[in-house]
Design an enzyme around this catalytic site. Structure first.
Site, PDB file in Angstrom:
ATOM      1  N   LYS A  35       0.892  -1.006   0.044  1.00  0.00           N
ATOM      2  CA  LYS A  35      -0.109  -0.088  -0.106  1.00  0.00           C
ATOM      3  C   LYS A  35       0.870   1.301   0.101  1.00  0.00           C
ATOM      4  CE  LYS A  35      -2.422   1.694   3.513  1.00  0.00           C
ATOM      5  NZ  LYS A  35      -2.157   2.984   3.642  1.00  0.00           N
ATOM      6  N   LYS A  64      -6.946   8.086  -1.800  1.00  0.00           N
ATOM      7  CA  LYS A  64      -8.370   8.866  -1.427  1.00  0.00           C
ATOM      8  C   LYS A  64      -8.693   9.937  -2.242  1.00  0.00           C
ATOM      9  CE  LYS A  64      -7.598   7.192   3.500  1.00  0.00           C
ATOM     10  NZ  LYS A  64      -6.181   7.031   3.460  1.00  0.00           N
TER      11      LYS A  64
HETATM   12  O1  C5P Z   1       0.773   0.609  10.804  1.00  0.00           O
HETATM   13  P1  C5P Z   1      -0.579   0.397  10.750  1.00  0.00           P
HETATM   14  O2  C5P Z   1      -0.911  -1.039  10.941  1.00  0.00           O
HETATM   15  O3  C5P Z   1      -1.676   0.962  11.955  1.00  0.00           O
HETATM   16  O4  C5P Z   1      -0.843   1.009   9.398  1.00  0.00           O
HETATM   17  C1  C5P Z   1      -2.327   0.828   8.977  1.00  0.00           C
HETATM   18  C2  C5P Z   1      -2.333   1.627   7.597  1.00  0.00           C
HETATM   19  O5  C5P Z   1      -3.523   1.856   7.281  1.00  0.00           O
HETATM   20  C3  C5P Z   1      -1.819   3.118   7.644  1.00  0.00           C
HETATM   21  O6  C5P Z   1      -1.218   3.168   6.351  1.00  0.00           O
HETATM   22  C4  C5P Z   1      -2.787   3.789   7.773  1.00  0.00           C
HETATM   23  O7  C5P Z   1      -2.757   5.321   7.203  1.00  0.00           O
HETATM   24  C5  C5P Z   1      -4.060   3.193   7.230  1.00  0.00           C
HETATM   25  N1  C5P Z   1      -5.259   3.219   7.659  1.00  0.00           N
HETATM   26  C6  C5P Z   1      -5.814   3.130   8.841  1.00  0.00           C
HETATM   27  N2  C5P Z   1      -6.978   3.439   9.406  1.00  0.00           N
HETATM   28  C7  C5P Z   1      -7.903   3.753   8.454  1.00  0.00           C
HETATM   29  C8  C5P Z   1      -7.576   4.016   7.092  1.00  0.00           C
HETATM   30  C9  C5P Z   1      -6.348   3.769   6.639  1.00  0.00           C
HETATM   31  O8  C5P Z   1      -4.916   2.796   9.736  1.00  0.00           O
HETATM   32  N3  C5P Z   1      -9.334   4.018   8.776  1.00  0.00           N
END
Ligand code: C5P
Length: 239
Positions: A35, A64
């Site tokens: 991602k 987004k």
């Molecule tokens: O490091 P972590 O596992 O928290 O990363 C989660 C990813 O998903 C990050 O890139 C974050 O920006 C994204 N994300 C999130 N929550 C959301 C939407 C996207 O954590 N609601």
């Protein structure tokens, strides 16, 4: 059913191409998608998506999009030409904008012969609670708003949504089996939550109905990222 590891999306939340390449080398073929979000894309541009492709991997382009339909349609065509596997738009952009995104992806895929990427909607950002929604003029609960926007996305022809763990069951009920649910906020049982508040383990998220899990820091900050991935995949396989 897809292999468990193909349903794991690694959040490549790093500042530059050098760091991106480092994680790509370590994790290639061990996760389903990489991602790429606003920080890395703003710094490195399409080159990072090309690099992921050159390594035989696929991208979820997490930019987004949220703009007038014509602009989002154009951005969606360009995302498709980059040969990404998924990209997303804000459902708050409205049905016409979402339909333009879906059509942009379809037409660019048709012209180039590339596979159409999955076009996903973001419903309500998980950083917003009902008080914050009130401030921007939305008086319903977060859950109601999430369900409304997910249905709207489906009616507009989108393929799925990005949803927090606590929303998975609700959206699965509202939108059915074929709607793609991509879920961040996933934490293996014994790891830190970081700034994620409502988390589920990989097994719980799959059981609740998620199709793909987005996981970043539990892998990126692990002493051994490969081992962290393999432990997560094992848990996913156990579901
Ligand atoms: O490091 P972590 O596992 O928290 O990363 C989660 C990813 O998903 C990050 O890139 C974050 O920006 C994204 N994300 C999130 N929550 C959301 C939407 C996207 O954590 N609601």
């Amino acid at each position: 059913m897809k292999q468990a590891r193909n349903r794991l999306i690694f959040a490549l939340d790093v500042p530059d191409l050098y760091e991106a390449e480092r994680y790509l080398r370590i994790l290639r073929d061990r996760v389903g998608l990489f991602k790429v979000g606003k920080e890395l894309f703003t710094h490195a541009g399409p080159r990072v998506v090309e690099m992921i492709g050159e390594m035989g991997q696929r991208t979820f382009l997490d930019l987004k999009f949220h703009d007038i339909p014509n602009t989002v349609g154009g951005a969606s065509r360009e995302a498709t030409r980059l040969n990404v596997a998924m990209f997303n738009v804000h459902a708050m952009g409205g049905p016409e904008m979402m339909a333009a995104a879906a059509e942009g992806a379809r037409s660019a895929a048709g012209e180039t012969g590339m596979e159409k990427p999955a076009v996903l909607a973001v419903t309500v950002l998980t950083s917003l609670d009902s008080d914050a929604l009130k401030l921007v003029g939305i008086d319903t609960s977060v859950e109601e708003e999430v369900e409304r926007l997910a249905r709207l996305a489906q009616e507009a022809g989108l393929d799925g949504v990005v949803a927090s763990p606590r929303e998975i069951a609700l959206i699965r009920r509202a939108c059915g089996r074929d709607f793609i649910l991509v879920t961040p906020g996933v934490r293996p049982a014994e790891t830190a939550k970081h700034d994620q508040r409502r988390v589920m383990t990989p097994g719980e998220a799959l059981q609740a109905g998620a199709d793909y899990l987005v996981i970043g820091r539990p892998i990126r900050l692990a002493r051994d990222p490969v081992e962290a991935v393999e432990r997560i995949v094992e848990e996913m396989e156990g579901v």
